[in-house]
Design a protein around this motif. Structure first.
Motif, PDB file in Angstrom:
ATOM      1  N   UNK A 179     -48.157   8.717  35.000  1.00 19.95           N
ATOM      2  CA  UNK A 179     -46.816   9.296  34.935  1.00 19.95           C
ATOM      3  C   UNK A 179     -46.674  10.485  35.879  1.00 19.95           C
ATOM      4  N   UNK A 180     -47.714  11.314  35.978  1.00 18.60           N
ATOM      5  CA  UNK A 180     -47.664  12.461  36.887  1.00 18.60           C
ATOM      6  C   UNK A 180     -47.495  11.998  38.335  1.00 18.60           C
ATOM      7  N   UNK A 181     -48.306  11.012  38.717  1.00 20.70           N
ATOM      8  CA  UNK A 181     -48.254  10.512  40.084  1.00 20.70           C
ATOM      9  C   UNK A 181     -46.889   9.893  40.387  1.00 20.70           C
ATOM     10  N   UNK A 182     -46.382   9.127  39.432  1.00 19.25           N
ATOM     11  CA  UNK A 182     -45.089   8.480  39.642  1.00 19.25           C
ATOM     12  C   UNK A 182     -43.973   9.515  39.787  1.00 19.25           C
ATOM     13  N   UNK A 197     -27.389   4.746  49.380  1.00 19.61           N
ATOM     14  CA  UNK A 197     -27.001   4.777  47.967  1.00 19.61           C
ATOM     15  C   UNK A 197     -27.740   3.785  47.074  1.00 19.61           C
ATOM     16  N   UNK A 198     -27.915   2.541  47.518  1.00 20.01           N
ATOM     17  CA  UNK A 198     -28.571   1.550  46.671  1.00 20.01           C
ATOM     18  C   UNK A 198     -30.021   1.934  46.385  1.00 20.01           C
ATOM     19  N   UNK A 199     -30.733   2.418  47.401  1.00 20.28           N
ATOM     20  CA  UNK A 199     -32.115   2.861  47.200  1.00 20.28           C
ATOM     21  C   UNK A 199     -32.149   4.095  46.301  1.00 20.28           C
ATOM     22  N   UNK A 200     -31.209   4.989  46.494  1.00 16.65           N
ATOM     23  CA  UNK A 200     -31.154   6.211  45.679  1.00 16.65           C
ATOM     24  C   UNK A 200     -30.917   5.862  44.207  1.00 16.65           C
ATOM     25  N   UNK A 201     -30.012   4.914  43.947  1.00 18.51           N
ATOM     26  CA  UNK A 201     -29.751   4.493  42.572  1.00 18.51           C
ATOM     27  C   UNK A 201     -30.984   3.818  41.963  1.00 18.51           C
ATOM     28  N   UNK A 202     -31.701   3.061  42.781  1.00 20.40           N
ATOM     29  CA  UNK A 202     -32.916   2.408  42.298  1.00 20.40           C
ATOM     30  C   UNK A 202     -33.950   3.442  41.854  1.00 20.40           C
ATOM     31  N   UNK A 203     -34.084   4.509  42.645  1.00 18.25           N
ATOM     32  CA  UNK A 203     -35.027   5.583  42.286  1.00 18.25           C
ATOM     33  C   UNK A 203     -34.616   6.235  40.974  1.00 18.25           C
ATOM     34  N   UNK A 204     -33.327   6.457  40.770  1.00 18.08           N
ATOM     35  CA  UNK A 204     -32.857   7.098  39.544  1.00 18.08           C
ATOM     36  C   UNK A 204     -33.130   6.212  38.328  1.00 18.08           C
ATOM     37  N   UNK A 205     -32.988   4.899  38.488  1.00 17.01           N
ATOM     38  CA  UNK A 205     -33.261   3.982  37.378  1.00 17.01           C
ATOM     39  C   UNK A 205     -34.730   4.029  36.964  1.00 17.01           C
ATOM     40  N   UNK A 206     -35.578   4.311  37.895  1.00  9.37           N
ATOM     41  CA  UNK A 206     -37.012   4.349  37.593  1.00  9.37           C
ATOM     42  C   UNK A 206     -37.420   5.609  36.814  1.00  9.37           C
ATOM     43  N   UNK A 207     -36.542   6.602  36.797  1.00  9.81           N
ATOM     44  CA  UNK A 207     -36.871   7.848  36.123  1.00  9.81           C
ATOM     45  C   UNK A 207     -36.742   7.752  34.602  1.00  9.81           C
ATOM     46  N   UNK A 209     -37.534   5.295  32.445  1.00 11.70           N
ATOM     47  CA  UNK A 209     -38.495   4.503  31.670  1.00 11.70           C
ATOM     48  C   UNK A 209     -39.909   4.895  32.079  1.00 11.70           C
ATOM     49  N   UNK A 210     -40.857   4.639  31.181  1.00 11.63           N
ATOM     50  CA  UNK A 210     -42.248   4.927  31.506  1.00 11.63           C
ATOM     51  C   UNK A 210     -42.750   3.932  32.540  1.00 11.63           C
ATOM     52  N   UNK A 211     -43.813   4.282  33.240  1.00  6.17           N
ATOM     53  CA  UNK A 211     -44.381   3.404  34.248  1.00  6.17           C
ATOM     54  C   UNK A 211     -44.880   2.105  33.620  1.00  6.17           C
ATOM     55  N   UNK A 212     -45.490   2.206  32.459  1.00  2.00           N
ATOM     56  CA  UNK A 212     -45.973   1.009  31.767  1.00  2.00           C
ATOM     57  C   UNK A 212     -44.823   0.056  31.460  1.00  2.00           C
ATOM     58  N   UNK A 213     -43.738   0.603  30.912  1.00  2.00           N
ATOM     59  CA  UNK A 213     -42.590  -0.233  30.584  1.00  2.00           C
ATOM     60  C   UNK A 213     -42.012  -0.880  31.838  1.00  2.00           C
ATOM     61  N   UNK A 214     -41.918  -0.104  32.906  1.00  2.00           N
ATOM     62  CA  UNK A 214     -41.360  -0.611  34.155  1.00  2.00           C
ATOM     63  C   UNK A 214     -42.195  -1.775  34.689  1.00  2.00           C
ATOM     64  N   UNK A 215     -43.508  -1.606  34.667  1.00  2.00           N
ATOM     65  CA  UNK A 215     -44.395  -2.656  35.187  1.00  2.00           C
ATOM     66  C   UNK A 215     -44.372  -3.895  34.302  1.00  2.00           C
ATOM     67  N   UNK A 216     -44.361  -3.684  32.988  1.00  2.00           N
ATOM     68  CA  UNK A 216     -44.344  -4.826  32.063  1.00  2.00           C
ATOM     69  C   UNK A 216     -43.035  -5.605  32.173  1.00  2.00           C
TER      70      UNK A 216
END
Length: 238
Positions: A179-182, A197-207, A209-216
């Motif tokens: 989580x720290x690295x992400x 904008x599309x890439x920026x919105x994608x980055x915001x969506x990643x904030x 959820x946890x990394x585990x949830x995102x990967x799963x």
């Protein structure tokens, strides 16, 4: 690849009456060593020390480091759950197969470094492959399409799991948490992506959820989509 020298293509030497070390002990200890220290930490000398055994006794069972790799890769394949198509149905069976294989790769982070370097012709690999092919035959695929369908699923699973395992190994070497690295990476690219904008919105969506949830979730989405496509190929009106 099958012409390559492998422990599986050589006749196993008869056990000596004085021999106290077994192949099973060697495999178990090698797996433990790899899981804790990675491929870079594996050596015949270090393994012999862990086994409290002389090099002569170890070389009775394995001639080279490649032999060790052959043994432990096949041991890892033995951990993969491939259900019977008649009991689970082909799609549920393929889902379980894929998730189980992914879990094995993530559990043994050294696998991505060796899985493509040696021929997988050990008994567990052959059994896993045969049971997997039966799932896709049960789905209705025939001939080489059985092989291609299973290959598509294996390529997806190993591709995603291998990249995740490599990333997690890099995180461990950094001494920081996933989580720290992400968080650091997302913060670093915030300004860079502001103009897109599309890439920026994608980055915001990643904030959020946890990394585990995102990967799963990403893995499950991709796998379901792939199986949807395979089912579509079986449809007479595709």
């Amino acid at each position: 690849m099958l012409g390559m020298d492998s422990i599986w293509t050589r006749q196993r030497p008869a056990a000596s009456a004085r021999e106290t070390l077994s192949r099973e002990q060697i495999v178990k200890t090698t797996m433990e060593l790899l899981d804790t220290e990675g491929l870079a930490g594996l050596s015949m000398r270090k393994l012999a020390a862990r086994l409290d055994s002389g090099a002569t006794s170890l070389y009775w069972h394995v001639q080279t480091k490649d032999d060790l790799i052959d043994l432990v890769v096949d041991e890892a394949y033995g951990e993969v759950d491939v259900p019977d198509a008649e009991l689970a149905g082909w799609r549920a069976g393929a889902l379980l197969f894929a998730h189980s294989l992914r879990a094995v790769v993530l559990r043994h982070g050294w696998l991505p470094e060796v899985i493509y370097l040696r021929p997988s012709v050990g008994p567990n690999a052959i059994s896993m492959g045969g049971r997997g092919l039966k799932l896709f035959a049960a789905a209705g695929f025939t001939g080489r399409d059985i092989d291609y369908a299973m290959s598509a699923v294996l390529s997806f699973v190993l591709g995603t799991a291998n990249s995740q395992a490599a990333w997690e190994a890099s995180v461990r070497r950094s001494g920081r948490s996933l989580e720290q690295m992400n968080s650091e990476i997302l913060a670093g690219v915030d300004q860079i992506t502001a103009a897109e904008p599309m890439m920026h919105e994608s980055i915001q969506r990643r904030r959020v959820v946890s990394m585990d949830q995102l990967q799963n979730e990403s893995f499950a989405f991709g796998l379901d989509s792939l199986l949807d496509g395979l089912e579509k190929r079986l449809s007479p009106d595709r």
